[in-house]
Design a protein around this motif. Structure first.
Motif, PDB file in Angstrom:
ATOM      1  N   GLY A  31       0.839  -1.199   0.000  1.00  0.00           N
ATOM      2  CA  GLY A  31       0.000   0.000   0.000  1.00  0.00           C
ATOM      3  C   GLY A  31       0.868   1.241   0.000  1.00  0.00           C
ATOM      4  N   TRP A  32       0.260   2.396   0.275  1.00  0.00           N
ATOM      5  CA  TRP A  32       1.028   3.635   0.148  1.00  0.00           C
ATOM      6  C   TRP A  32       0.455   4.739   1.031  1.00  0.00           C
ATOM      7  N   ILE A  33       1.293   5.722   1.262  1.00  0.00           N
ATOM      8  CA  ILE A  33       0.887   6.906   2.027  1.00  0.00           C
ATOM      9  C   ILE A  33       0.103   7.829   1.095  1.00  0.00           C
ATOM     10  N   THR A  34      -1.080   8.253   1.524  1.00  0.00           N
ATOM     11  CA  THR A  34      -1.885   9.157   0.702  1.00  0.00           C
ATOM     12  C   THR A  34      -1.709  10.613   1.118  1.00  0.00           C
ATOM     13  N   SER A  35      -1.648  10.858   2.433  1.00  0.00           N
ATOM     14  CA  SER A  35      -1.534  12.233   2.933  1.00  0.00           C
ATOM     15  C   SER A  35      -0.521  12.240   4.060  1.00  0.00           C
ATOM     16  N   LEU A  36       0.230  13.301   4.114  1.00  0.00           N
ATOM     17  CA  LEU A  36       1.344  13.339   5.058  1.00  0.00           C
ATOM     18  C   LEU A  36       1.527  14.753   5.561  1.00  0.00           C
ATOM     19  N   VAL A  37       1.665  14.911   6.875  1.00  0.00           N
ATOM     20  CA  VAL A  37       1.972  16.236   7.431  1.00  0.00           C
ATOM     21  C   VAL A  37       2.841  16.092   8.673  1.00  0.00           C
ATOM     22  N   TYR A  38       3.401  17.208   9.047  1.00  0.00           N
ATOM     23  CA  TYR A  38       4.012  17.299  10.373  1.00  0.00           C
ATOM     24  C   TYR A  38       2.919  17.780  11.306  1.00  0.00           C
ATOM     25  N   SER A  39       2.701  17.042  12.379  1.00  0.00           N
ATOM     26  CA  SER A  39       1.669  17.447  13.332  1.00  0.00           C
ATOM     27  C   SER A  39       2.295  18.251  14.462  1.00  0.00           C
ATOM     28  N   PRO A  40       2.036  19.529  14.502  1.00  0.00           N
ATOM     29  CA  PRO A  40       2.634  20.332  15.576  1.00  0.00           C
ATOM     30  C   PRO A  40       2.031  19.950  16.932  1.00  0.00           C
ATOM     31  N   HIS A  41       0.826  19.425  16.877  1.00  0.00           N
ATOM     32  CA  HIS A  41       0.139  19.025  18.095  1.00  0.00           C
ATOM     33  C   HIS A  41       0.835  17.815  18.713  1.00  0.00           C
ATOM     34  N   LEU A  42       1.220  16.847  17.885  1.00  0.00           N
ATOM     35  CA  LEU A  42       1.854  15.622  18.374  1.00  0.00           C
ATOM     36  C   LEU A  42       3.376  15.723  18.364  1.00  0.00           C
ATOM     37  N   GLY A  43       3.906  16.650  17.577  1.00  0.00           N
ATOM     38  CA  GLY A  43       5.352  16.845  17.562  1.00  0.00           C
ATOM     39  C   GLY A  43       6.099  15.851  16.700  1.00  0.00           C
ATOM     40  N   HIS A  44       5.424  15.214  15.780  1.00  0.00           N
ATOM     41  CA  HIS A  44       6.135  14.359  14.828  1.00  0.00           C
ATOM     42  C   HIS A  44       5.296  14.241  13.554  1.00  0.00           C
ATOM     43  N   TYR A  45       5.894  13.594  12.552  1.00  0.00           N
ATOM     44  CA  TYR A  45       5.177  13.388  11.295  1.00  0.00           C
ATOM     45  C   TYR A  45       4.055  12.378  11.489  1.00  0.00           C
ATOM     46  N   ILE A  46       2.968  12.599  10.812  1.00  0.00           N
ATOM     47  CA  ILE A  46       1.879  11.624  10.769  1.00  0.00           C
ATOM     48  C   ILE A  46       1.411  11.501   9.314  1.00  0.00           C
ATOM     49  N   ALA A  47       0.790  10.393   9.043  1.00  0.00           N
ATOM     50  CA  ALA A  47       0.322  10.196   7.672  1.00  0.00           C
ATOM     51  C   ALA A  47      -0.932   9.344   7.668  1.00  0.00           C
ATOM     52  N   LEU A  48      -1.684   9.447   6.608  1.00  0.00           N
ATOM     53  CA  LEU A  48      -2.759   8.512   6.305  1.00  0.00           C
ATOM     54  C   LEU A  48      -2.329   7.702   5.096  1.00  0.00           C
ATOM     55  N   GLY A  49      -2.840   6.498   5.006  1.00  0.00           N
ATOM     56  CA  GLY A  49      -2.472   5.696   3.849  1.00  0.00           C
ATOM     57  C   GLY A  49      -3.416   4.528   3.680  1.00  0.00           C
ATOM     58  N   TYR A  50      -3.334   3.912   2.519  1.00  0.00           N
ATOM     59  CA  TYR A  50      -4.087   2.688   2.253  1.00  0.00           C
ATOM     60  C   TYR A  50      -3.150   1.493   2.392  1.00  0.00           C
ATOM     61  N   LEU A  51      -3.529   0.583   3.297  1.00  0.00           N
ATOM     62  CA  LEU A  51      -2.686  -0.581   3.589  1.00  0.00           C
ATOM     63  C   LEU A  51      -3.520  -1.841   3.386  1.00  0.00           C
ATOM     64  N   LYS A  52      -2.925  -2.827   2.752  1.00  0.00           N
ATOM     65  CA  LYS A  52      -3.626  -4.102   2.571  1.00  0.00           C
ATOM     66  C   LYS A  52      -4.003  -4.672   3.924  1.00  0.00           C
ATOM     67  N   ASN A  53      -5.268  -5.045   4.055  1.00  0.00           N
ATOM     68  CA  ASN A  53      -5.760  -5.627   5.300  1.00  0.00           C
ATOM     69  C   ASN A  53      -5.455  -4.721   6.488  1.00  0.00           C
ATOM     70  N   GLY A  54      -5.473  -3.415   6.234  1.00  0.00           N
ATOM     71  CA  GLY A  54      -4.973  -2.447   7.208  1.00  0.00           C
ATOM     72  C   GLY A  54      -5.665  -2.488   8.558  1.00  0.00           C
ATOM     73  N   ALA A  55      -6.980  -2.724   8.544  1.00  0.00           N
ATOM     74  CA  ALA A  55      -7.724  -2.678   9.803  1.00  0.00           C
ATOM     75  C   ALA A  55      -7.208  -3.716  10.801  1.00  0.00           C
ATOM     76  N   GLN A  56      -6.651  -4.811  10.264  1.00  0.00           N
ATOM     77  CA  GLN A  56      -6.165  -5.883  11.140  1.00  0.00           C
ATOM     78  C   GLN A  56      -4.703  -5.695  11.505  1.00  0.00           C
ATOM     79  N   ARG A  57      -4.105  -4.605  11.071  1.00  0.00           N
ATOM     80  CA  ARG A  57      -2.651  -4.509  11.245  1.00  0.00           C
ATOM     81  C   ARG A  57      -2.258  -3.336  12.133  1.00  0.00           C
ATOM     82  N   ILE A  58      -3.232  -2.796  12.875  1.00  0.00           N
ATOM     83  CA  ILE A  58      -2.922  -1.694  13.785  1.00  0.00           C
ATOM     84  C   ILE A  58      -1.878  -2.183  14.790  1.00  0.00           C
ATOM     85  N   GLY A  59      -0.848  -1.406  14.941  1.00  0.00           N
ATOM     86  CA  GLY A  59       0.222  -1.778  15.871  1.00  0.00           C
ATOM     87  C   GLY A  59       1.404  -2.436  15.194  1.00  0.00           C
ATOM     88  N   GLU A  60       1.209  -2.850  13.928  1.00  0.00           N
ATOM     89  CA  GLU A  60       2.320  -3.514  13.226  1.00  0.00           C
ATOM     90  C   GLU A  60       3.415  -2.510  12.878  1.00  0.00           C
TER      91      GLU A  60
END
Lengths: 981, 94
Positions: A920-949
């Protein structure tokens, strides 16, 4: 040299002298001259070099069919390459340069190509540059590109303007020769709205080039009088310097008017050229005919030209191209040139007539049954070699040779709807096919009627027929008496010989090349054209095509009609792209839409971004901020801490009313809206019929039968179009009405913990959580002014969108900022908006990419299967519902200081970066000033089952490979407590 | 091209947006149709050389959806109808 070749007569104004330069040397000419006629008058025959062999060339024609005499006209930013000297109207101060030569026109280094001609035959590129494939881009192409091409571009911006215009008429007449003038007089006198267009700056066509009389007047004088009468008729529009370049559908013609090309610079406020779109009821093509040469060895030397053009230079421009002139002809029209030149006192040394019989010309050496077999003269013709009927050869000294192989009717425009021309043996030429272009008729030489009398009669008859079909009455006309000589031609296409005989001089296509194409079985006309490049130069084969075809017919033993012909496409003559672009250039290329807060944002020094046609605030820097991230981070943090305001007017707004409005929304949205309570809003997901997500937005129910839909900015137009389709076409009896109100309301998002406090200061009603709960919507007032309020949030904060009539938008942003001062309210731009929506895990354009389903986005449950809606069924297809398909996930770097790269793909730890391992791939990416690091959204195969991987985000282009952790896409406030505060 | 709008008269084709085959009017009901039926409706089109019934939208005008019968070879326009009328005649309602 001072116009050494000028002779008496002609349609030039000798009372005025125009100065001009060619290749840096000064010359003079007169009003009425073209660049070519003036150069020839000054004894200059050499005007250019050919495309491939760099052979010395001069003009072969006196019109727009010219393949050889191409020059760079003007200098500096106005320099224009590949301009035909034969149609460039002379003006005082004109400058021109020859092209495709180095270092000079007389000595051209690449003329060495001519020595290697046996290698540079047809198909040379195809045969030579075949391998290795990797050589194409780096080796062959740069070499070919450097050597190819004729004129050069200045790379400076064109300082002139171009325009477009629209004209309407009953009858458009294309070409103002005898047939066109005759048609225009008949049509004009009847009162019809007539447009008469001609590419020349002087109307009259061949009448200006001939010595014929019409009635008791010289032809040119008759044309002058006809133009004078037409000019006096208010229903006739005369358009000289205007080329009709194409016939389009339903009677629409395109035409280029060269408004200012005959001036040093356009007059103030005037365009250089105008592209006209002419809407016609009827059109008459009276475009005349073009002479074609006979090919013989070395027939391309300067001084060898079409016989009719040689005559035109003498009669119209008072120019004798040479002082010893010969004529080579296979038809009677060639003899006219000999007679006209002789009458002008030019020494006609011989007429070489390929025909055996016929009358002998009086007082001229007329060699019948003879052929020109060769020519000599390095930079211009000095002699020809003639083989007489008895086989004896003779070298005849001559510095001008007129060649006539017959005349081709200008059928070009009639082919624009793919009509194929028809061969006529009696004139040895193609004439227009019939019936393909509705309401177009053809008259005069263009139709194959080559006498002046025939032109007058058929022009008049075409106009009468057109008038009658329009219900108008033609007045009786008395046509002047004119010559009516029959066409006497014995076709003869080329003189057999061992060396090169040119057919298409611009692209250097010779009889040998056609023989080679035949030998290699490229015998169909379409193959012949592409293999040899015959007719593919800027002149589009106006003089050479039929000749090449005839040579191929001879080789295959077929007749010319059986061999076929290529057909012509628009434009008739080359059109500059700038002309087609008109005023749509630079800032004028597309309109801008400005948001209601634009003026305020401009005052504040906002940075804008183009979003479709809109200009939106991207961020709003404060004093001391030098990096965009400083501004964006501050806007995000200030909004999350207190309150931020964003102009969201650009989102599409559609009012939907009617008793079936709710049922209608149930059809167009995947989720249900008919059950929505009045005064509430709901997030809606709209699918395409193929089951992919089309658009999303919030829709509010403002009354029992009244909803307000919002769409994304990008899809505002297409969603509205789609809704109209559903309403009119799919469910035509639903009682539902739509209107776009995108520009009727100025809408602002007010977000952050202090949003309510700020707004409460502005609005007249109680908006406490109890009175106006989360997802509430309603009509309110702001200081008595009607307004709308929606409690919706894109940022994840307590948020509202407030709308006021657009004309109050500017006042509203000022009012909000004034009321927000005590909360340190900020305005945030599209960047901060993006940061906050990614922090909240909302999808936007990057995720709504046209290939994603609701299930991919984690919104699969929104698609109701209890009702029929657009896309519902096909979203259930097997491949789209698989459990291990792509799912929206959140991404964060394992090392919080690591930078993530947009476009990265997901790979398992240890997997090789190959397509089959792509997860899969990253669709949207930003630096989150609130969290203090980069965050992204993306489409991942079977993603819902892979939280924490833990896995990797790999970007091979950027050369990055970063360890990441898959997380929930909701980075902040996953329970939505802030929203409901 | 010029399209003779049934309400507004001759209008330049530039005012319109083209959608495609008028068979799109015949949308099956998603609750009763098979996926295959819906697939055919969504994806399969005839591509005739000759008369073709197609949907055009007068976006820069009155927002009417039209069914334009056009000869794809000559571009001759043979008939222009309001798509709503065509849809009703084909039995579409609510």
């Amino acid at each position: 040299m001072s116009q050494s070749n000028r002779i008496a007569g002609g349609l030039i104004d000798r009372s005025q002298t125009l100065r001009f330069q060619f290749d840096g040397l000064p010359y003079t000419g007169h009003p009425g001259d073209t660049l070519a006629s003036a150069l020839l008058a000054n004894g200059v025959r050499l005007m250019g070099r050919s495309f491939k062999y760099h052979r010395p060339r001069g003009p072969i024609s006196a019109g727009s069919e010219e393949p050889n005499a191409l020059v760079e006209l003007r200098s500096g930013a106005r320099q224009e390459p590949n301009t035909r000297a034969t149609v460039a109207e002379l003006f005082d101060g004109l400058t021109a340069q020859s092209q495709n030569r180095w270092p000079s026109l007389k000595f051209d280094a690449l003329a060495i190509n001519d020595r290697f001609n046996s290698f540079l035959t047809a198909g040379f590129y195809y045969k030579t540059f075949m391998w290795p494939a990797s050589f194409w881009e780096k080796v062959y192409e740069p070499i070919i590109r450097r050597a190819a091409g004729l004129g050069s571009l200045t790379r400076l911006e064109d300082p002139d303007t171009y325009d477009k215009g629209f004209l309407h008429c009953d009858i458009l007449i294309i070409g103002a020769g005898p047939a066109g003038l005759s048609a225009a007089l008949t049509a004009g006198r009847s009162g019809a709205r007539v447009i008469l267009a001609d590419e020349d700056f002087r109307m009259g066509g061949r009448l200006n080039a001939e010595t014929f009389e019409l009635g008791d007047q010289a032809g040119a004088a008759w044309a002058d009088a006809a133009v004078g009468e037409l000019a006096s008729l208010p229903n006739v529009r005369l358009m000289a310097r205007t080329t009709v370049v194409g016939a389009f559908d339903h009677g629409i013609y395109g035409a280029v008017e060269r408004v200012s090309d005959h001036l040093l610079e356009p007059a103030a406020g005037k365009p250089r050229q105008t592209f006209w779109r002419i809407y016609t009821q009827r059109a008459i093509l009276t475009g005349g005919a073009t002479e074609r040469p006979i090919a013989f060895e070395n027939n391309d030397r300067p001084g060898i030209m079409l016989a009719g053009s040689l005559r035109a230079y003498a009669n119209r421009w008072g120019v004798a191209v040479g002082d010893r002139t010969a004529i080579f002809t296979n038809n009677d029209d060639g003899l006219r040139t000999a007679l006209d030149l002789q009458a002008k006192g030019v020494d006609v040394v011989a007429v070489i007539d390929s025909r055996e019989g016929g009358a002998l010309l009086p007082g001229i050496r007329h060699l019948r049954g003879a052929e020109v077999i060769d020519s000599a003269g390095r930079l211009g013709l000095s002699s020809i070699t003639v083989r007489q009927a008895n086989g004896a050869t003779e070298v005849i000294k001559a510095n001008a040779l007129g060649v006539s192989g017959g005349w081709n009717p200008n059928v070009n425009i009639t082919s624009h709807h793919r009509s194929r021309p028809i061969w006529r043996d009696d004139i040895a030429a193609f004439v227009p096919g019939t019936g393909e272009i509705a309401n177009l008729s053809v008259a005069g030489a263009a139709a194959g009627t080559l006498s002046t009398h025939g032109a007058l009669v058929t022009g008049d008859a075409s106009a009468r027929a057109a008038l009658e079909s329009l219900g108008l009455t033609a007045k009786a006309a008395s046509l002047p008496k004119a010559e009516d000589a029959p066409v006497r031609i014995t076709p003869m296409w080329y003189v057999k010989g061992a060396n090169r005989a040119w057919i298409d001089p611009q692209n250097d296509v010779t009889v040998k090349d056609i023989k080679l194409a035949h030998q290699e079985n490229f015998t169909s006309v379409e193959h012949l054209k592409r293999y040899t490049t015959l007719g593919m130069a800027t002149d589009q084969g106006k003089t050479g095509n039929v000749l090449g075809l005839a040579v191929m017919a001879g080789l295959t033993g077929k007749t010319i009609p059986d061999t076929g012909t290529t057909i012509y496409r628009p434009p008739y003559t080359p059109v500059a792209l700038g002309t087609l672009g008109g005023r749509g250039r630079g800032q004028e290329f597309k309109p801008f839409r400005l948001t209601p807060s634009h003026k305020w944002a401009l005052e504040q020094g906002a940075v804008f971004v183009e979003v479709g046609y809109w200009l939106r605030t991207q961020w709003l820097p404060k004093a001391g901020e030098t990096e965009w991230r400083q501004s964006v981070d501050r806007e995000v943090l200030a909004t999350r801490k207190s309150v931020g305001i964003c102009d969201v007017t650009t989102l599409g707004k559609i009012d939907i009313q009617g008793t079936d409005a709710g049922a209608f929304l149930d059809k167009v949205y995947a989720n249900t809206f008919s059950s929505l309570g009045v005064g509430k809003c709901r997030y809606g997901l709209m699918l395409r019929e193929d089951g992919m997500v089309f658009d999303d937005g919030t829709t509010a129910r403002m009354g029992q039968n009244e909803y307000v839909m919002t769409t994304t900015t990008a899809n505002a137009v297409t969603v509205f179009r789609h809704l109209e389709f559903c309403r009119q076409v799919l469910w035509p009896d639903m009682d539902v009405q739509l209107i776009s109100t995108t520009e009727a309301w100025a809408q602002f998002s007010v977000a952050g913990p202090n949003a309510r406090k700020l707004l409460q200061k502005v609005v007249d009603q109680d908006i406490s959580d109890a009175a106006f709960p989360y997802m509430g919507a309603g009509n309110i007032t702001v200081g008595g002014l009607r307004a709308r309020l929606f409690r919706i949030s894109f940022s994840g904060e307590l948020a509202y969108e407030i709308a006021v009539p657009t004309r109050y938008g500017d006042a509203m942003i000022r009012k909000l900022m004034e009321a927000g001062a005590e909360y340190d309210a900020v305005v945030y731009g599209t960047e901060a908006l993006g940061v906050m929506r990614i922090e909240k895990g909302h999808v936007a354009g990057n995720e709504l990419n046209g290939t994603s389903t609701a299930l991919n986005m984690g919104l699969g449950k929104m698609v109701s299967r209890k009702k029929d809606s657009i896309g519902m069924l096909l979203s259930q297809r097997e491949g789209m519902t698989r459990d291990d398909g792509l799912r929206l996930v959140g991404v964060k770097p394992v090392n919080p200081t690591a930078e993530l790269k947009a476009g990265s793909h997901f790979l398992k730890t240890g997997a090789v970066a190959r397509a089959e391992n792509d997860d899969g791939w990253i669709t949207s990416l930003v630096y989150s000033p609130h969290l203090g690091h980069y965050i992204a959204l993306g489409y991942l195969k079977n993603g819902a089952q892979r939280i924490g991987e833990k896995m990797r985000a790999v970007n091979l282009l950027a050369g990055t490979d970063t360890e990441i952790e898959i997380v929930s896409p909701h980075f902040i406030d996953p329970e939505g407590e802030r929203l409901r505060a | 091209m010029i399209i003779h709008h049934p309400i507004l008269g001759p209008r330049d084709a530039q005012e319109f947006v083209y959608l495609g085959d008028a068979s799109l009017i015949g949308r099956p009901d998603g609750l009763t149709a098979s996926i295959e039926e819906f697939h055919n409706y969504t994806y399969l089109r005839d591509n005739p050389a000759g008369a073709h019934r197609e949907l055009w939208y007068h976006e820069q005008g009155d927002r009417s959806w039209l069914v334009v019968t056009r000869n794809t070879v000559t571009h001759e326009i043979l008939q222009v109808e309001l798509a709503r009328d065509v849809a009703r005649a084909e039995g579409r309602s609510k």
